[in-house]
Design a protein around this motif. Structure first.
Motif, PDB file in Angstrom:
ATOM      1  N   ASP A   1      74.945  50.319  78.000  1.00 50.92           N
ATOM      2  CA  ASP A   1      73.652  50.425  77.419  1.00 50.92           C
ATOM      3  C   ASP A   1      74.334  50.545  75.809  1.00 50.92           C
ATOM      4  OD1 ASP A   1      71.645  51.737  75.351  1.00 50.92           O
ATOM      5  OD2 ASP A   1      70.458  50.047  77.370  1.00 50.92           O
ATOM      6  N   GLN A   2      73.561  49.733  74.755  1.00 48.92           N
ATOM      7  CA  GLN A   2      73.907  49.409  73.132  1.00 48.92           C
ATOM      8  C   GLN A   2      73.906  51.351  72.934  1.00 48.92           C
ATOM      9  OE1 GLN A   2      74.533  47.409  70.821  1.00 48.92           O
ATOM     10  NE2 GLN A   2      75.271  49.783  70.087  1.00 48.92           N
ATOM     11  N   VAL A   3      72.867  51.850  73.519  1.00 48.44           N
ATOM     12  CA  VAL A   3      72.631  53.428  73.497  1.00 48.44           C
ATOM     13  C   VAL A   3      73.834  54.388  73.716  1.00 48.44           C
ATOM     14  CG1 VAL A   3      70.850  55.720  73.810  1.00 48.44           C
ATOM     15  CG2 VAL A   3      69.956  53.360  73.067  1.00 48.44           C
ATOM     16  N   VAL A   4      74.615  54.856  74.761  1.00 46.36           N
ATOM     17  CA  VAL A   4      74.842  54.865  75.449  1.00 46.36           C
ATOM     18  C   VAL A   4      76.100  54.956  74.587  1.00 46.36           C
ATOM     19  CG1 VAL A   4      76.472  55.604  77.730  1.00 46.36           C
ATOM     20  CG2 VAL A   4      74.028  54.784  77.716  1.00 46.36           C
ATOM     21  N   TRP A   5      76.605  53.477  74.443  1.00 49.79           N
ATOM     22  CA  TRP A   5      77.662  53.307  73.597  1.00 49.79           C
ATOM     23  C   TRP A   5      78.179  53.681  72.449  1.00 49.79           C
ATOM     24  CZ3 TRP A   5      82.553  50.894  75.169  1.00 49.79           C
ATOM     25  CH2 TRP A   5      81.995  50.066  76.499  1.00 49.79           C
ATOM     26  N   ASN A   6      77.134  53.383  71.811  1.00 56.15           N
ATOM     27  CA  ASN A   6      77.197  54.159  70.267  1.00 56.15           C
ATOM     28  C   ASN A   6      76.940  56.050  70.178  1.00 56.15           C
ATOM     29  OD1 ASN A   6      76.232  51.833  68.839  1.00 56.15           O
ATOM     30  ND2 ASN A   6      74.278  52.658  69.038  1.00 56.15           N
ATOM     31  N   SER A   7      76.710  56.530  71.302  1.00 50.21           N
ATOM     32  CA  SER A   7      76.689  57.966  71.847  1.00 50.21           C
ATOM     33  C   SER A   7      78.403  58.453  72.745  1.00 50.21           C
ATOM     34  CB  SER A   7      75.801  58.661  72.373  1.00 50.21           C
ATOM     35  OG  SER A   7      74.645  58.435  72.060  1.00 50.21           O
ATOM     36  N   ILE A   8      79.062  57.411  72.692  1.00 47.10           N
ATOM     37  CA  ILE A   8      80.925  58.028  73.008  1.00 47.10           C
ATOM     38  C   ILE A   8      80.992  57.692  72.404  1.00 47.10           C
ATOM     39  CG2 ILE A   8      80.845  55.134  74.097  1.00 47.10           C
ATOM     40  CD1 ILE A   8      82.145  59.241  75.632  1.00 47.10           C
ATOM     41  N   ILE A   9      80.844  56.526  71.238  1.00 48.30           N
ATOM     42  CA  ILE A   9      81.691  56.550  69.628  1.00 48.30           C
ATOM     43  C   ILE A   9      81.524  57.254  69.214  1.00 48.30           C
ATOM     44  CG2 ILE A   9      82.156  54.543  67.870  1.00 48.30           C
ATOM     45  CD1 ILE A   9      81.199  52.372  69.771  1.00 48.30           C
ATOM     46  N   TRP A  10      80.460  58.323  68.531  1.00 46.21           N
ATOM     47  CA  TRP A  10      80.153  58.948  67.875  1.00 46.21           C
ATOM     48  C   TRP A  10      80.640  60.371  68.489  1.00 46.21           C
ATOM     49  CZ3 TRP A  10      77.878  63.671  68.977  1.00 46.21           C
ATOM     50  CH2 TRP A  10      78.091  64.702  68.124  1.00 46.21           C
ATOM     51  N   ALA A  11      80.523  60.259  69.690  1.00 47.98           N
ATOM     52  CA  ALA A  11      81.014  61.790  70.499  1.00 47.98           C
ATOM     53  C   ALA A  11      82.348  61.687  69.448  1.00 47.98           C
ATOM     54  CB  ALA A  11      80.678  61.626  71.540  1.00 47.98           C
ATOM     55  N   ILE A  12      83.142  60.814  70.284  1.00 43.00           N
ATOM     56  CA  ILE A  12      85.378  60.466  70.256  1.00 43.00           C
ATOM     57  C   ILE A  12      84.683  61.042  68.589  1.00 43.00           C
ATOM     58  CG2 ILE A  12      86.783  59.324  70.283  1.00 43.00           C
ATOM     59  CD1 ILE A  12      85.678  57.766  72.807  1.00 43.00           C
ATOM     60  N   ALA A  13      83.605  60.026  67.487  1.00 43.22           N
ATOM     61  CA  ALA A  13      84.728  60.306  66.076  1.00 43.22           C
ATOM     62  C   ALA A  13      84.258  61.909  65.530  1.00 43.22           C
ATOM     63  CB  ALA A  13      83.720  59.219  65.474  1.00 43.22           C
ATOM     64  N   GLN A  14      83.289  62.119  66.459  1.00 49.04           N
ATOM     65  CA  GLN A  14      83.051  63.994  66.079  1.00 49.04           C
ATOM     66  C   GLN A  14      84.610  64.755  66.374  1.00 49.04           C
ATOM     67  OE1 GLN A  14      80.768  63.405  63.214  1.00 49.04           O
ATOM     68  NE2 GLN A  14      80.270  65.287  64.921  1.00 49.04           N
ATOM     69  N   ASN A  15      84.976  64.278  67.371  1.00 52.12           N
ATOM     70  CA  ASN A  15      86.341  65.194  67.760  1.00 52.12           C
ATOM     71  C   ASN A  15      87.601  64.749  67.328  1.00 52.12           C
ATOM     72  OD1 ASN A  15      85.123  66.811  70.551  1.00 52.12           O
ATOM     73  ND2 ASN A  15      84.162  65.746  70.754  1.00 52.12           N
ATOM     74  N   GLY A  16      87.361  63.793  66.324  1.00 50.07           N
ATOM     75  CA  GLY A  16      88.895  63.639  64.915  1.00 50.07           C
ATOM     76  C   GLY A  16      89.548  62.500  65.332  1.00 50.07           C
ATOM     77  N   ASP A  17      88.849  61.802  66.845  1.00 48.73           N
ATOM     78  CA  ASP A  17      90.402  60.759  67.408  1.00 48.73           C
ATOM     79  C   ASP A  17      89.482  59.419  67.162  1.00 48.73           C
ATOM     80  OD1 ASP A  17      91.799  59.655  68.738  1.00 48.73           O
ATOM     81  OD2 ASP A  17      91.435  60.342  70.564  1.00 48.73           O
ATOM     82  N   VAL A  18      89.954  59.220  66.166  1.00 44.99           N
ATOM     83  CA  VAL A  18      88.706  58.233  64.714  1.00 44.99           C
ATOM     84  C   VAL A  18      90.379  56.896  65.504  1.00 44.99           C
ATOM     85  CG1 VAL A  18      89.563  57.269  63.025  1.00 44.99           C
ATOM     86  CG2 VAL A  18      88.598  58.878  62.430  1.00 44.99           C
ATOM     87  N   VAL A  19      91.037  56.965  65.776  1.00 42.49           N
ATOM     88  CA  VAL A  19      91.796  56.058  66.368  1.00 42.49           C
ATOM     89  C   VAL A  19      90.944  55.119  67.611  1.00 42.49           C
ATOM     90  CG1 VAL A  19      94.158  54.815  67.944  1.00 42.49           C
ATOM     91  CG2 VAL A  19      93.759  55.868  65.865  1.00 42.49           C
ATOM     92  N   GLU A  20      90.716  55.981  68.843  1.00 35.37           N
ATOM     93  CA  GLU A  20      90.615  56.157  70.442  1.00 35.37           C
ATOM     94  C   GLU A  20      89.057  55.796  70.245  1.00 35.37           C
ATOM     95  OE1 GLU A  20      89.591  56.235  73.983  1.00 35.37           O
ATOM     96  OE2 GLU A  20      91.559  56.143  72.695  1.00 35.37           O
ATOM     97  N   ALA A  21      87.855  55.921  69.054  1.00 29.53           N
ATOM     98  CA  ALA A  21      86.742  55.616  68.681  1.00 29.53           C
ATOM     99  C   ALA A  21      86.698  53.656  68.022  1.00 29.53           C
ATOM    100  CB  ALA A  21      86.172  56.512  67.218  1.00 29.53           C
ATOM    101  N   PHE A  22      87.872  54.055  67.341  1.00 30.65           N
ATOM    102  CA  PHE A  22      87.549  52.323  67.266  1.00 30.65           C
ATOM    103  C   PHE A  22      88.503  51.446  68.141  1.00 30.65           C
ATOM    104  CE2 PHE A  22      88.559  53.185  62.482  1.00 30.65           C
ATOM    105  CZ  PHE A  22      87.121  52.465  61.940  1.00 30.65           C
ATOM    106  N   ARG A  23      89.185  52.001  69.211  1.00 30.57           N
ATOM    107  CA  ARG A  23      89.433  51.715  70.984  1.00 30.57           C
ATOM    108  C   ARG A  23      88.149  51.308  71.594  1.00 30.57           C
ATOM    109  NH1 ARG A  23      90.628  52.685  75.649  1.00 30.57           N
ATOM    110  NH2 ARG A  23      90.700  54.556  75.723  1.00 30.57           N
ATOM    111  N   PHE A  24      87.498  52.182  71.552  1.00 31.34           N
ATOM    112  CA  PHE A  24      85.858  52.260  72.458  1.00 31.34           C
ATOM    113  C   PHE A  24      84.810  50.812  71.461  1.00 31.34           C
ATOM    114  CE2 PHE A  24      87.019  54.945  75.082  1.00 31.34           C
ATOM    115  CZ  PHE A  24      85.801  55.473  76.221  1.00 31.34           C
ATOM    116  N   PHE A  25      85.448  51.742  69.998  1.00 35.39           N
ATOM    117  CA  PHE A  25      84.213  50.243  69.526  1.00 35.39           C
ATOM    118  C   PHE A  25      84.627  48.375  69.664  1.00 35.39           C
ATOM    119  CE2 PHE A  25      83.733  47.756  65.542  1.00 35.39           C
ATOM    120  CZ  PHE A  25      82.842  47.870  64.916  1.00 35.39           C
ATOM    121  N   ALA A  26      85.655  48.629  69.865  1.00 31.23           N
ATOM    122  CA  ALA A  26      86.475  47.459  70.018  1.00 31.23           C
ATOM    123  C   ALA A  26      86.220  46.858  71.673  1.00 31.23           C
ATOM    124  CB  ALA A  26      87.976  47.082  70.175  1.00 31.23           C
TER     125      ALA A  26
END
Length: 203
Positions: free
Chosen positions: A165-190
């Motif tokens: 679901d788009q909402v949940v994907w957005n939440s996990i990407i935001w959560a990872i980015a907020q925790n400072g792991d930009v690389v992992e956030a981009f991986r989840f984005f992909a």
């Protein structure tokens, strides 16, 4: 922290809405008029959106018949103004009266979980009620675990998702980015795009 009212840049509009709301409240409280639960819930909702939790509380306390909407709206009124302890207290009272929370209640109460232990207790209640698969509940859980510094639990909530679901994907990407792991956030984005979901304004 007290949150801003819903009309931060439109104070005249907000002031007018408050005055009209209080006039309506006074009218339905006049002698000889017995407002039904639906009408009182509407007043509660108005006060909640205006950030007037004290006024909402006065309406709620005088209600003879409260339904799930009444309880959820009052909890939202408290969380909207940062009165988290009051929101959690109300959840306990709600359960004592035998009224089980629904997905809207949990979406509201999760915002009040500023401590990991409280969050874990609410999470357990969500599982007990069988609402862990609701998109907005799952998204709120991920958000709050991240805000409480427990990204691992947030990832567990995400990984338990049976369908995307788009909402949940957005939440996990935001959560990872907020925790400072930009690389992992981009991986989840992909991963999100490979799963067939595409970025929106929230992403």
């Amino acid at each position: 922290m007290i949150k801003s009212p819903p009309f931060p840049n439109h104070e005249p509009v907000r002031h007018k809405a408050i005055e009209e709301g209080k006039l309506l409240h006074a009218h339905i409280s006049s002698p000889g008029f017995t407002p039904n639960t639906f009408l009182l819930n509407s007043i509660l909702n108005l006060y909640s959106k205006l950030g007037l939790s004290m006024e909402a509380g006065k309406v709620f306390d005088k209600m003879l018949h409260r339904n799930i909407v009444s309880w959820t709206t009052m909890i939202s009124a408290y969380t909207n103004t940062g009165s988290n302890e009051e929101a959690l207290r109300l959840l306990v009272l709600m359960l004592r009266e035998g009224i089980m929370p629904n997905m809207y209640t949990f979406s509201a109460i999760l915002r009040a979980c500023g401590r990991i232990r409280t969050l874990e207790q609410v999470h357990a209640l969500i599982l007990e009620c069988g609402l862990e698969s609701d998109v907005f509940v799952r998204s709120a859980l991920i958000d709050m675990y991240a805000k409480n510094g427990d990204l691992e639990s947030g990832l567990c909530v995400f990984n338990e998702m049976e369908t995307g679901d788009q909402v949940v994907w957005n939440s996990i990407i935001w959560a990872i980015a907020q925790n400072g792991d930009v690389v992992e956030a981009f991986r989840f984005f992909a991963r999100m795009k490979r799963a067939g979901f595409f970025p929106n304004e929230a992403t």
